[in-house]
Each structure stands twice: as structure tokens, then as C-alpha cells.
Scaffold this motif. Structure first.
Motif, short mmCIF file in Angstrom:
data_model
loop_
_atom_site.label_atom_id
_atom_site.label_comp_id
_atom_site.label_asym_id
_atom_site.label_seq_id
_atom_site.Cartn_x
_atom_site.Cartn_y
_atom_site.Cartn_z
N GLU A 35 -5.90 30.95 52.89
CA GLU A 35 -4.62 30.30 52.62
C GLU A 35 -4.01 29.74 53.89
O GLU A 35 -3.43 28.65 53.90
N TRP A 36 -4.13 30.49 54.99
CA TRP A 36 -3.64 30.00 56.29
C TRP A 36 -4.37 28.72 56.68
O TRP A 36 -3.75 27.75 57.13
N SER A 37 -5.69 28.71 56.51
CA SER A 37 -6.49 27.55 56.87
C SER A 37 -6.08 26.34 56.02
O SER A 37 -5.94 25.21 56.52
N TRP A 38 -5.90 26.57 54.71
CA TRP A 38 -5.52 25.47 53.82
C TRP A 38 -4.14 24.93 54.19
O TRP A 38 -3.92 23.71 54.24
N ALA A 39 -3.19 25.82 54.47
CA ALA A 39 -1.82 25.39 54.75
C ALA A 39 -1.68 24.69 56.10
O ALA A 39 -0.87 23.78 56.26
N THR A 40 -2.49 25.11 57.06
CA THR A 40 -2.38 24.54 58.41
C THR A 40 -3.36 23.40 58.65
O THR A 40 -3.23 22.66 59.63
#
Length: 339
Positions: free
Chosen positions: A257-262
Motif C-alpha cells: 500500500e505504501w508503494s502504491w500510494a507513493t
């Protein structure tokens, strides 16, 4: 400027250790392992060795200044437990040296102690002594942890053999992502971010799994400076090369989720982020049953991520693996707010 006049920040952490502290290469008969492993193994005439490890946590280096004091107390214990996990040992007793700023409030000091004692209780460790000093700052805790392990079962860095498979427990990069979130909280905070921050603040090394693979795995090391840096330590100690399959590095759902959001690739943090405090270990085919039994007994997941080879000793290589660098070094002249 001569090499002797150069500041130590330019030396590199492990070169500095060799220069300053590893001068005497002789080893007394009662020292089964010393400088160069996760902890020292000390014989005392019984069936088990004493295992001794020491680590320091300091605000501004291992935690953001003014952050969660209870988390710093927890981490002081956890980083040492991780070293004993990498040796397959059982922690028993601890000594604490506390450097407390004179202006530290009683409330914050109490929270620091709360986190420390919570971690000691979680792993069944008795605090048996130490020292407390006043300092102008920063806040720092140095904990020496003592444990026990049978010498023939102790995990070491120097036992990896060509043909072994390389495994890692848990997931990688979470703690580094959590640190980045603390440094610059995003406007849109996702619930998954709380788990990443928790991995940075309160690591939980897989102690039971380390004990479960003692006498089974060929070699092990904890992932503290970053997977790539620590694998290089293991490869150098064993005199082997390690071919890493970066496509198999385990990532958590919160990391996704962090990778997708950033919009960022999680691979650099998984390789070099540090402070995961997972175990990376090598094991041959004969260890298959043992490492899986330990998995179920300790409820710990692990993932095969590479193989040990005879050529390219001391190197870690593979698609997406940088040829040098990667991981944390305390003396590169680089500023860092955590780990």
C-alpha cells in the motif's frame, strides 16, 4: 591530510572496528566466537556456552529526537534479542548503561522505563545491574544481554556451504518505510501505515524461530544494517558467494500500500533499509524438515531468496543487486535519523 589525521567518519564502520578494536587476533580457549559474529560465545565448563551481546540505541541515530520514549526503551532490548536469535540462544540476564540528559522530564523517563520493562518481560529477561549517568544529551541506552546455547547448536555466520539455500524470515523494508512516514507524515494517512511505523518503533525479532533452527541451519545473521549488507557479512565470514533472487524478497501488504500510494519501488528499502531485525539464514537439503518444524512451532514464516555458491566469495549478486553499497554504516559521514 594523512590517513591518521582524517576523521573517523570517513573510515567505514567495519574497517574502523578492525583498526581500533580487533588488534589481538589470538582467542582464548574459552572464547568460541568473538568479534565478527552477532554475539560472543563464551565457554564456562558446562554443557552450554554463555552468549553475550551489546547494543546501543540513541536518539537522533536509532530514533527520531523527541519521539516515543517507550519505544526507545523497547528497542534497546529488541536489538539485543535479535542478536541472540541469530545465534539460536535463549536470553537470560541484562545489564543496562543509561545516559540520561539532565533536562529529561520524570514523565518521559518513566515512559522510557515502561517500554524497557515491557520488552524485558516479553522475552523473560531479568535486569540484573548496570550504570546510570547524567549527560548534556542525547538520550542513549546501552544494553548488554547474556544468554545460553549449547556450543554444538549455536548458529554462526561462517557455516554457509555451497549448495545451501538462503532464507529470510518475515518481510523486508517495513521498518525503513515506517521511519520515512515518521519523518514526513503524508496528508492522506492509510491505516496500513500504522503497521509500518510499529515495525520501526517496536521490532519483534523471531527469537523462537532462531532457537528452533539452532543446530539445523548452516549459518545465520540478523537483518539490522539491511539485507544486502548483512548477507555480505555472512558471505565474507563463510568464504562463499550468494546469488540473490530479488523477485522473491518478501514484502508485506502494508508495504504494498505504501508503494502504491507513493509511487515508489519497495526494492531499495527491502535490500538496504535496515532495522527489520528478521533472520537471514542458510540451510542445506538435510535441514528441510527442521526449518519447517521450527516454522510451525514458532508460527514464523520464511521465504527462500537465494543460494550459496562457491565462486565470488564475499559477494552478493543477482538481478537488481547493486555492486557495492547498500545498508547502514555508522561512520560514512552520512546523517541519518533512525537505524
Amino acid at each position: 591530510m594523512t590517513d591518521r589525521e582524517a576523521p573517523i567518519g570517513s573510515a567505514g564502520e567495519f574497517a574502523l572496528i578492525e583498526e581500533l578494536f580487533h588488534r589481538d587476533r589470538s582467542r582464548p580457549a574459552d572464547v568460541h566466537a568473538g568479534i565478527g559474529d552477532d554475539a560472543a560465545l563464551l565457554a564456562h565448563g558446562g554443557e552450554e556456552d554463555w552468549v553475550a551481546a551489546v547494543d546501543t540505541v540513541e536518539e537522533g541515530v536509532h530514533a527520531l529526537p523527541g519521539g516515543d520514549a517507550a519505544a526507545l526503551g523497547w528497542k534497546a532490548v529488541a536489538v539485543n534479542v535479535s542478536d541472540l536469535a541469530a545465534m539460536g540462544a535463549r536470553p537470560r540476564h541484562a545489564l543496562l548503561a543509561a545516559s540520561l540528559p539532565r533536562d529529561l522530564s520524570r514523565e518521559r523517563a518513566g515512559r522510557l522505563a515502561d517500554g524497557l520493562h515491557e520488552a524485558l518481560a516479553a522475552w523473560g529477561i531479568a535486569l540484573v545491574g548496570g550504570d546510570t549517568v547524567a549527560t548534556p544529551g542525547p538520550l542513549a541506552l546501552s544494553l548488554t544481554l547474556l544468554g545460553r546455547v549449547a556450543p554444538e547448536r549455536a548458529l554462526r555466520r561462517d557455516g554457509a556451504r555451497p549448495g545451501d539455500t538462503v532464507y529470510v524470515t518475515g518481510t523486508l523494508g517495513d521498518a525503513a518505510a515506517g521511519l520515512e512516514l515518521l519523518r514526513g507524515p503524508p496528508t492522506d494517512w492509510l491505516p496500513a501505515y500504522d503497521l509500518l511505523v510499529e515495525r520501526h518503533l517496536r521490532p519483534r525479532p523471531p527469537l523462537a524461530y532462531g532457537q528452533g533452527i539452532a543446530g539445523v541451519a548452516s549459518a545465520a545473521i540478523d537483518v539490522s544494517d539491511g539485507l544486502l549488507a548483512d548477507l555480505r557479512h555472512l558471505a565474507a565470514a563463510s568464504g562463499v558467494g550468494i546469488e540473490l533472487d530479488t523477485a522473491r524478497l518478501p514484502l508485506s501488504a502494508p508495504m504494498g500500500e505504501w508503494s502504491w500510494a507513493t509511487g515508489r519501488d519497495p526494492l531499495p528499502l527491502a535490500l538496504s533499509g535496515g532495522e527489520d531485525f528478521e533472520l537471514v539464514f542458510a540451510a542445506g537439503e538435510e535441514a528441510f524438515e527442521g526449518i519447517h518444524r521450527a516454522k510451525y512451532e514458532s508460527d514464523t514464516r520464511f521465504t527462500p531468496i537465494g543460494r550459496v555458491v562457491a565462486d565470488r566469495p564475499g559477494e552478493v549478486f543477482g538481478e537488481g543487486v547493486p555492486g557495492e553499497g547498500g545498508g547502514y554504516d555508522h561512520f560514512p559521514g552520512e546523517e541519518r535519523g533512525g537505524a
